[in-house]
Structure formats: C-alpha cells, structure tokens
Design an enzyme around this catalytic site. Structure first.
Site, PDB file in Angstrom:
ATOM      1  N   THR A  61       0.734  -1.053   0.249  1.00  0.00           N
ATOM      2  CA  THR A  61      -0.012   0.136   0.158  1.00  0.00           C
ATOM      3  C   THR A  61       0.887   1.238  -0.124  1.00  0.00           C
ATOM      4  O   THR A  61       2.188   1.102  -0.318  1.00  0.00           O
ATOM      5  CB  THR A  61      -0.926  -0.049   1.124  1.00  0.00           C
ATOM      6  OG1 THR A  61      -1.944   1.181   0.943  1.00  0.00           O
ATOM      7  CG2 THR A  61      -0.494   0.041   2.690  1.00  0.00           C
ATOM      8  N   LYS A  65       3.727   1.404  -4.028  1.00  0.00           N
ATOM      9  CA  LYS A  65       3.149   0.710  -5.243  1.00  0.00           C
ATOM     10  C   LYS A  65       3.830   0.425  -6.469  1.00  0.00           C
ATOM     11  O   LYS A  65       4.107  -0.285  -7.202  1.00  0.00           O
ATOM     12  CB  LYS A  65       1.774   0.956  -5.357  1.00  0.00           C
ATOM     13  CG  LYS A  65       0.622   0.554  -4.590  1.00  0.00           C
ATOM     14  CD  LYS A  65      -0.842   0.674  -4.796  1.00  0.00           C
ATOM     15  CE  LYS A  65      -1.623   0.512  -3.563  1.00  0.00           C
ATOM     16  NZ  LYS A  65      -3.074   0.854  -3.789  1.00  0.00           N
ATOM     17  N   ASN A  86      -0.030  -3.992  -6.380  1.00  0.00           N
ATOM     18  CA  ASN A  86      -0.515  -4.066  -4.892  1.00  0.00           C
ATOM     19  C   ASN A  86      -0.424  -5.472  -4.309  1.00  0.00           C
ATOM     20  O   ASN A  86      -0.612  -5.639  -3.335  1.00  0.00           O
ATOM     21  CB  ASN A  86      -2.020  -3.296  -4.620  1.00  0.00           C
ATOM     22  CG  ASN A  86      -3.035  -4.287  -5.275  1.00  0.00           C
ATOM     23  OD1 ASN A  86      -2.781  -4.986  -5.872  1.00  0.00           O
ATOM     24  ND2 ASN A  86      -4.107  -4.087  -4.597  1.00  0.00           N
ATOM     25  N   GLY A 129      -3.833   9.803  -9.800  1.00  0.00           N
ATOM     26  CA  GLY A 129      -2.836   9.098  -9.334  1.00  0.00           C
ATOM     27  C   GLY A 129      -2.667   7.694  -9.412  1.00  0.00           C
ATOM     28  O   GLY A 129      -3.331   6.872 -10.385  1.00  0.00           O
TER      29      GLY A 129
END
Ligand code: NDP
Length: 277
Positions: A61, A65, A86, A129
């Site tokens: 997390t 990543k 992830n 993002g």
C-alpha cells in the site's frame, strides 16, 4: 504456517490483516498475515527479507506501489498497464510475480455489492494518481460508454488517456481539468483523489449527476467524506465509500495466493461494524 503480509508506511491503521484473517477463518486456510512497516527509502530491503525468510505473498500500500512494480521479476498485464503493484506472490523458483487487484476490486464492489451495471454508462473519474491508474482498465473492460478523467493537474489525466486509449475502442475516453466538466452529466462519479484525506473537495460544478447516479469515494471513513456529502446535496441516488473495494481487492489477492475465493459480503459487514464502533 504460510506467511503473508502487507507493506506500507504508515501501516498501523491497515485493515488488511483483519480482512485476511477473516478470509482464512472462513475458508479454513492455515496462514498468518502481518502488517509490516517498511522504511520509506527501502521497500526493496524489507520485501527481500520477508521473501528470503519464507514469505509467500504480500500486499503493498501507500507509498510503495511503484517500488513494488520495480521489485517484481514478472508482472500481470494489468499491473504493467496500471504502472503499480499492490499484490506480490513468490513463484516456484523464488521469482516474484506482481499484480494489481485494486481495479478489479472496485468493479466487483460496484457490480456485486452495489448492484450497479457499468455497461453503457457515462463515468467520471476524479484524480489521476496511483488508484486511478489501476481502475481505468477494468472500467473500460466492463463496457462503459464514456470515461472522463479529470484532475487538478490535467496533464496527468491526459497521460492516462494516452496509456489506455485503444484498449476498448468503443468507449469514449477523455481528460480535462475541473472547469472542463461544466455542462456534462454522468451516471457514475468516482472520487479517486486524495482530497478527502484532508477534508477537501475538488471544485466540482453543479448538475454533474444524471438521474439515478451513483457517487463513490474510494476513500473510506467512519463518517461520510466531503465528496459523499457533496453528492448527497447534489441528489445522488446512491452514495458509497471505498470499504467494499478494499475488501474486494483483498479477496482477489487471497484468490491469487490460495486459489480459494472468499465470500466478501460477511467480511464487509463485520468490517463496517468495526469501523463504526
Ligand atoms: P495519489 O497520491 O497517487 O494521487 C492523488 C490524486 O489526488 C492526484 O490525482 C492528485 O492530483 C489528487 N489530489 C490530491 N489532493 C487534492 C486536492 N486537495 N484537491 C484535488 N485533487 C487532489 O493517491 P492514490 O491514487 O493512491 O489514492 C487516491 C485515493 O484513493 C486515496 O483517498 C486512497 O485512500 C484511495 N484508495 C482506496 C483504495 C481502496 O481499496 N478503497 C485503494 C487505493 C486507493 P494531482 O495529480 O494534481 O496532484
């Protein structure tokens, strides 16, 4: 015992250990799952140590990543396109395989738990993002008619359009800033900005939500987020947060590691109760 973990910084708040322990309990799998704090500048060292000591798989997390993408020996096509990993898995020859289950987790929550049919829908994605990069492909593959990506820094949204255009030629994929949204309407608005983390809201024009629209914040909290409050005021038919996505992305990782698919609904219910206690 088979060892799994989640890496992050900070990590103490992570709900992943609880989710995976509930999955293991439910499916009768023998495994242990820990939250591990990695130094911001040395994800590789922490991950290497974990796998060298026998770890079989891990979740990754914020803020690792992209480090995880570089760490992998092999990538799933969806992780390569998302540019973020992830989920890690150790292979037979100790090679590390990287996947991205965030996007499929979101789509499962939308279509499963929330019963929202994405086919032919007009979708607005706020933010460009890491989370947005992971969700574009599964949204396109779910058959949306239109996907607009809007971001504070519009160039980043434009980059996503360049990466994913052509993946689903029937879908209309476009990018812009907040001002470019005026006068348009959507059946689904996804907030994948981190604005809610600081109690903020992108400056969105009125009238964006079509009749019957769903508004979904990828962030989750005990209280409705500022984006969810905005959507309620704007007349959204359904408003949801990202707790379901968190559980679904975890279920996809669990399936990759154990080849057993847990039942997510009771886990989501328990987690929601725990969040509100
Ligand atoms: P990133 O830091 O990679 O991206 C942040 C995005 O938010 C960028 O597009 C940024 O714009 C925008 N942004 C930040 N602050 C503001 C602001 N004040 N106003 C408007 N836009 C802003 O974060 P992630 O993509 O990793 O995460 C985004 C959100 O998704 C977080 O809330 C996170 O908790 C959530 N998430 C939830 C998951 C789940 O399972 N439920 C999984 C993954 C993420 P700019 O490009 O201009 O800087």
């Amino acid at each position: 015992m088979d060892h799994y973990a989640v890496f992050g910084n900070p990590i103490a708040h992570s709900k992943s250990p609880q989710i995976h322990r509930w999955f293991a309990e439910q499916t009768g799998q023998q495994l242990d799952y820990q939250a591990l704090l990695a130094p911001v500048d040395d994800f590789e060292g922490s991950a290497r140590q974990f796998f060298d000591q026998g770890g079989l798989g891990a979740n990754v997390t914020v803020p690792f990543k992209l480090d995880a993408l570089v760490f992998c020996d092999q990538l799933s096509p969806r992780a390569r396109r998302a540019g973020a990993v992830n989920t890690l898995q150790k292979g037979k020859n100790n090679e590390i395989y990287g996947d991205n289950t965030d996007g499929v987790g979101l789509v499962r929550d939308l279509t499963g738990q929330l019963g929202f049919n994405l086919h032919n829908k007009r979708v607005l994605l706020l933010g460009a993002g890491g989370a947005s990069r992971g969700v574009v492909e599964p949204l396109l593959k779910a058959g949306v008619a239109k996907l607009k990506i809007a971001n504070r820094t519009p160039e980043k949204a434009q980059q996503l359009v360049q990466i994913f255009h052509g993946l689903q030629p029937d879908a209309e994929l476009s990018a812009g800033n907040w001002a470019s949204l005026a006068g348009s309407q959507y059946d689904l608005i996804l907030n994948a900005t981190s604005a809610s983390l600081s109690g903020d809201l992108p400056p969105l024009p009125d009238g964006l939500l079509a009749p019957g629209a769903l508004a979904y914040d990828l962030m989750y909290a005990r209280q409705p987020t500022p984006f969810m409050e905005w959507a309620i005021q704007q007349g959204a038919t359904t408003v949801a947060d990202g707790l379901g996505m968190l559980v679904e992305q975890a279920a996809e990782a669990f399936f990759l590691w154990r080849q057993v698919r847990p039942d997510t609904a009771p886990v989501l219910l328990r987690l929601r109760q725990q969040l509100q206690e």
